[in-house]
Write an enzyme that holds these catalytic residues in place. Structure first.
Site, PDB file in Angstrom:
ATOM      1  N   SER A 142       9.908  -6.106  -4.282  1.00  0.00           N
ATOM      2  CA  SER A 142       8.747  -7.258  -3.998  1.00  0.00           C
ATOM      3  C   SER A 142       8.113  -8.339  -5.059  1.00  0.00           C
ATOM      4  O   SER A 142       7.425  -9.290  -5.323  1.00  0.00           O
ATOM      5  CB  SER A 142       7.805  -6.678  -3.563  1.00  0.00           C
ATOM      6  OG  SER A 142       7.536  -5.284  -4.405  1.00  0.00           O
ATOM      7  N   ASP A 391      -3.729  -2.059  -5.138  1.00  0.00           N
ATOM      8  CA  ASP A 391      -2.119  -2.611  -6.144  1.00  0.00           C
ATOM      9  C   ASP A 391      -2.924  -3.015  -7.449  1.00  0.00           C
ATOM     10  O   ASP A 391      -2.880  -4.172  -7.466  1.00  0.00           O
ATOM     11  CB  ASP A 391      -1.688  -3.561  -5.385  1.00  0.00           C
ATOM     12  CG  ASP A 391      -0.208  -4.445  -5.760  1.00  0.00           C
ATOM     13  OD1 ASP A 391       0.072  -4.128  -6.554  1.00  0.00           O
ATOM     14  OD2 ASP A 391      -0.141  -5.696  -4.618  1.00  0.00           O
ATOM     15  N   HIS A 394       1.651  -5.503  -8.033  1.00  0.00           N
ATOM     16  CA  HIS A 394       2.258  -7.672  -7.792  1.00  0.00           C
ATOM     17  C   HIS A 394       0.900  -8.159  -8.865  1.00  0.00           C
ATOM     18  O   HIS A 394      -0.484  -7.549  -8.975  1.00  0.00           O
ATOM     19  CB  HIS A 394       2.603  -7.370  -6.623  1.00  0.00           C
ATOM     20  CG  HIS A 394       3.076  -6.279  -5.493  1.00  0.00           C
ATOM     21  ND1 HIS A 394       3.458  -5.454  -4.410  1.00  0.00           N
ATOM     22  CD2 HIS A 394       4.428  -6.857  -5.809  1.00  0.00           C
ATOM     23  CE1 HIS A 394       4.105  -5.043  -4.695  1.00  0.00           C
ATOM     24  NE2 HIS A 394       5.257  -5.841  -4.638  1.00  0.00           N
TER      25      HIS A 394
END
Length: 417
Positions: A142, A391, A394
């Site tokens: 990702s 998160d 990312h």
């Protein structure tokens, strides 16, 4: 009497060397120009000069000077607007931090400044002219997709692609794979999902709720998710690493050769990471039909603090780290993982000449290590959702991930296909 005196003066003036009259004029000009000359001399070492050439009816811009090291530097204040905003349709919801309620935009007010030079801004027109008629694949996890989303948004000021994914994969694979076509440029961008780069048991799909279930990795077998499609691509970008922190059982020749986080151990077994990258890079190096450019984007570090990802950890920083601070928050084993990538890249590049492929390194680990402020944190989902996990892996889009593509374009220009 007066006319005689004037005549004598004029006669005397004829005998004076002309250079005496030129000296004051020359001195005056130097006084005016010297500061400009000094400023130009100081600035010339910081500016990336470019030349314009026409190849196959395409105008491209080529750097004529280079940074000695793009990947060593610092983040400096930058008050200009970002290339795009949260309305870009290609941002994955999980990385659209502003839409999900992030109240500050200070993380956008910084720009990567390599030591001794300036990194050029991203030029969407130049990029599309270079890749016209070509194809590009992001291979990895990702984070690779994060970079691809950034690239799509960076290009959106010039062109918008068509989603043609269903022409290539079944509905079951739509979550992981992606194809985008820029019809006016006959240019395709693809995301080939392969978080380990080598064959795996894919337990992360079939048992997604159980992160602690060991994943089987076949370290000597490259993942067919990318090897079955790669031969026709002109650019391939490998990017991954975050998935190598989970439990593993390692296989070679279909025999168990080791494991990670097994038998109550919490240690990383770097052998699996090394062999996975070695297998992937050797595979593309030795591919008989692949003749394109290969890029390796190095490990993008996470910044969990006050707990692990599933134990309350978060990333609430609002400023980049300095060079002195950057190791204050970093994932376990980062130095070793990064060195493994560099070593395997160097070995592959050394052996790449025989089949015509070329290798470029996008070493973003150090730069991204300094950006604990630019992850989605709790803003990776709408605030009305009851989600406790943050998160810190990312990157918000827009954000520092755009810098990776600035470096990427610079590298393409230097290595022009």
């Amino acid at each position: 009497m007066e006319s005689c005196e004037v005549s004598e003066i004029l006669k005397s003036a004829k005998n004076i060397p002309k250079t005496i009259f030129l000296f004051p004029l020359t001195a005056f000009i130097l006084v005016l120009l010297l500061p400009l000359l000094i400023h130009f001399n100081q600035s010339s070492s910081k500016i990336l000069f470019t030349t314009t050439t026409v190849v196959e009816n395409q105008t491209t811009t080529t750097p004529t000077t280079s940074c000695s090291n793009l990947f060593s530097g610092k983040w400096v204040p930058y008050l200009e607007q970002s290339y795009y905003n949260e309305t870009c349709p290609f941002i994955k919801e999980n990385q659209n931090c502003f839409v999900n309620g992030r109240p500050d935009g200070d993380f956008l007010k910084w720009r990567w400044k390599p030591d001794g030079c300036e990194l050029p801004l991203f030029d969407a027109k130049v990029f599309l002219k270079i890749v016209k008629g070509k194809s590009m694949a992001f291979v990895g996890d990702s984070i690779a997709r994060n970079q691809m989303q950034s690239l799509l948004c960076l290009l959106s000021s010039v062109a918008r692609p068509e989603d043609v994914t269903t022409k290539y994969v079944s509905k079951d694979d739509l979550t992981y794979f992606k194809w985008w076509l820029y019809a006016d440029y006959n240019f395709t961008i693809t995301m080939l999902w392969s978080p380990f780069l080598v064959k795996s048991s894919k337990s992360y799909i079939y048992n997604s709720s159980n992160f602690l279930k060991p994943e089987s990795l076949y370290l000597d077998e490259p993942d067919t998710a990318w090897t079955s499609r790669i031969e026709n691509y002109d650019y391939v970008i490998f990017s991954g690493g975050q998935w190598f922190f989970r439990p593993f059982t390692f296989y070679e020749n279909n025999q168990v050769v080791g494991c990670q986080k097994c038998n109550n151990s919490i240690e990383l077994n770097y052998y699996g990471y090394k062999k996975a990258y070695q297998t992937a890079l050797k595979t593309i190096t030795n591919h008989e039909k692949f003749k394109g450019l290969v890029f390796l984007a190095t490990h993008s570090p996470n910044h969990f603090e006050n707990g692990e990802w599933n134990k309350g950890g978060g990333c609430n920083r609002t400023q980049p780290f300095s060079n002195e601070q950057k190791w204050d928050v970093h994932p376990y084993g980062l130095e070793i993982l990064h060195q493994i990538q560099i070593d395997e890249f160097s070995a592959a590049k050394k052996n790449a000449g025989e089949n015509g492929s070329r290798f470029g390194l996008i070493d973003i680990t150090d730069a991204m290590l300094m950006r604990p402020d630019a992850h989605p944190n709790k803003y990776w989902h709408a605030m009305d959702k009851n989600v406790s996990v943050n998160d810190c892996i990312h990157w918000c889009v827009p954000g520092p991930v755009d810098t990776i593509n600035e470096i990427f374009l610079y590298m393409i220009l230097r290595m022009k296909l």
